[in-house]
Design an enzyme around this catalytic site. Structure first.
Site, PDB file in Angstrom:
ATOM      1  CD  GLU A 111      -3.134  -0.989   2.154  1.00 16.22           C
ATOM      2  OE1 GLU A 111      -2.995  -0.226   3.128  1.00 16.22           O
ATOM      3  OE2 GLU A 111      -4.167  -1.655   1.962  1.00 16.22           O
ATOM      4  CD  GLU A 145      -4.331  -5.509   3.304  1.00 20.13           C
ATOM      5  OE1 GLU A 145      -5.126  -4.671   3.759  1.00 20.13           O
ATOM      6  OE2 GLU A 145      -3.103  -5.456   3.482  1.00 20.13           O
TER       7      GLU A 145
END
Ligand SMILES: *[C@@H]1O[C@H](CO)[C@@H](O)[C@H](O)[C@H]1NC(C)=O
Ligand SMILES: *[C@@H]1O[C@H](CO)[C@@H](O)[C@H](O)[C@H]1NC(C)=O
Ligand SMILES: *[C@@H]1O[C@H](CO)[C@@H](O)[C@H](O)[C@H]1NC(C)=O
Ligand SMILES: *[C@@H]1O[C@H](CO)[C@@H](O)[C@H](O)[C@H]1NC(C)=O
Ligand SMILES: *[C@@H]1O[C@H](CO)[C@@H](O)[C@H](O)[C@H]1NC(C)=O
Ligand SMILES: *[C@@H]1O[C@H](CO)[C@@H](O)[C@H](O)[C@H]1NC(C)=O
Length: 416
Positions: free
Chosen positions: A209, A309
């Site tokens: 991320e 995720e």
């Protein structure tokens, strides 16, 4: 040609040779997250301890180390790998994939911070995680599970989230080439550590991320880093797949990126529906509709793509999900948000969940699994949490919104 490379070549050509299914993240183990283990933070008695950096900074070293060692020894054990494997074999059987096929088994994604490998001077991180990474590799191997090693925190922080190790308002990884080079060196270290064990550790995610929404400078650094950390870009050939993250850009932004001339690159995208005021206010059917809407972009993407995720949770109610001391958008306690509903019965212990809510979670979980399998696999965030059952695979299995055999769908037509 090794089997892996053959499969990857097929994948690069867009041929889905062998279905790849994933299962779950081991969040909050080798990288602390306040919302996953709030007790570890509460027990410090210090509200300024909000992440792993401050956990080391504001405590006596021996005290902090003892707490971490106790956590590393107990939060995830070989029993968890056994339970994860047991929640996956039904899937394999259902698809009749022989167990020796490289990509047929289930994957566990394991976040780890750079500080497990090399702490710089002046950095208050405590190390010792590597022994547990090695244990995890053995445990995965014992259960025929595959491990994805995911670098969750880089020097300077790539996103400023507490789960990068160091919470800050604006990340600094990208503004200092020393940080980037250190990160790349660590990836090379990990690859050389695990390359011979590629049957257990087939995939490395070189950075979780990175905050691409911070602008072009960040994105330029991220793209160059994806090239530089590419494991085949060296004199030593590697068997490891590089799992790059979309940096919160749309998939179309990455069209053609590392496609030609790059074997063994896969894209990771994370899908959550509670981190904006608009999405957190969705009703049940809107959440399901949005989940289903991702199917065509996942199916059409030119690299392998994993939803690395995602969660059956639909609110940001879990305590400290938005950071220690920070409230939730859902109940209006997050700065600038408006009340949608009361968080009571939405998170915490599933014994407080209504049957209506649990039925919704089953539908929402199935809608996501069906959709994300239009890509190349999914990895739920996360296996366990102290007190946020809406997020955990463990609670889903226990209370029934996740089937023991993940192909055992009750709503197979939910996205039709
Ligand atoms: C980073 O690594 C590159 C390639 O090895 C090198 O040319 C550059 O000087 C390094 N930069 C810093 C700040 O260390
Ligand atoms: C860049 O980061 C390194 C640590 O990775 C640090 O030692 C150095 O002081 C930083 N340089 C600048 C200009 O901030
Ligand atoms: C290989 O790595 C170098 C830096 O180490 C980078 O500049 C280059 O773009 C990479 N080449 C490829 C083909 O990825
Ligand atoms: C959910 O919201 C949509 C859009 O506002 C609305 O059309 C729909 O009727 C709502 N569904 C339920 C069950 O409330
Ligand atoms: C939610 O409801 C509980 C009682 O069920 C109450 O104590 C609490 O104040 C409510 N929270 C909000 C934000 O309205
Ligand atoms: C939830 O409550 C039940 C019943 O009291 C208990 O057995 C279980 O351990 C609790 N779960 C968590 C995650 O604390």
């Amino acid at each position: 040609m090794p089997l892996l490379n053959r499969l990857l070549s097929l994948a690069v050509l867009g041929v889905s040779a062998v279905p790849s299914y994933e299962v779950v993240n081991l969040g909050g183990w080798l990288v602390l997250e306040p919302w996953i283990t709030p007790s570890i933070f509460e027990n410090t008695g210090n509200d300024d301890i909000v992440d792993e950096w401050t956990f080391g900074e504001y405590q006596d070293y021996d005290t902090a180390l003892a707490v971490l060692q106790d956590h590393w020894n107990s939060w995830i054990t070989e029993d968890d790998f056994e339970a994860i494997a047991a929640a996956g074999y039904g899937l394999i059987n259902a698809h009749q994939i022989p167990s020796e096929t490289f990509y047929s088994l289930n994957h566990v994604r394991l976040p780890i911070g750079y500080w497990a490998f090399a702490v710089g001077s002046g950095e208050p991180y405590i190390t010792g995680q590597l022994d547990y990474l090695k244990k995890a590799i053995t445990w995965a191997s014992n259960r025929n599970l595959k491990l994805i090693i995911d670098l969750h925190g880089a020097p300077g922080s790539q996103n400023g989230f507490d789960n990068s190790g160091h919470r800050m308002s604006y990340p600094t990884w990208q503004s200092n080439q020393t940080n980037v080079n250190r990160t790349n060196d660590i990836i090379k270290t990990i690859i050389s550590m695990v390359d011979s064990e590629y049957k257990t550790v087939p995939i490395i995610a070189p950075l979780n991320e990175p905050a691409g929404y911070d602008g072009d400078q960040m994105l330029a650094v991220v793209k160059q880093y994806w090239y530089d950390s590419y494991p085949y870009n060296s004199s030593t050939q590697s068997n490891t797949v590089e799992l790059i993250h979309d940096a919160f850009q749309s998939l179309s932004y990455w069209d053609d990126f590392m496609v030609d001339g790059y074997d063994g690159v896969a894209m990771d995208t994370h899908i959550y529906q509670m981190f904006s005021d608009e999405e957190v206010a969705y009703n049940y059917s809107q959440h399901i509709t949005e989940a289903c809407s991702y199917g065509s972009s996942l199916a059409d993407f030119d690299l392998w793509i994993f939803v690395g995720e995602w969660t059956p949770a639909s609110t940001d109610c879990a305590k400290w999900l938005n950071g220690r001391g920070t409230g939730a958008r859902y109940d209006g306690t997050y700065s600038g948000s408006t009340f949608v509903g009361n968080c009571t019965g939405k998170t915490g212990n599933a014994t407080s969940f209504s049957s209506d809510y649990k039925t919704f979670m089953r539908k929402y979980w199935e809608a996501q699994v069906i959709t994300y399998e239009k890509g190349d696999g999914w990895i739920q965030w996360t296996w366990k949490a102290e007190n946020a059952d809406d997020w955990t695979y463990q609670a889903g299995l226990k209370y029934g919104w996740i089937p023991q055999d993940p192909t055992d769908l009750e709503y197979p037509d939910i996205c039709d």
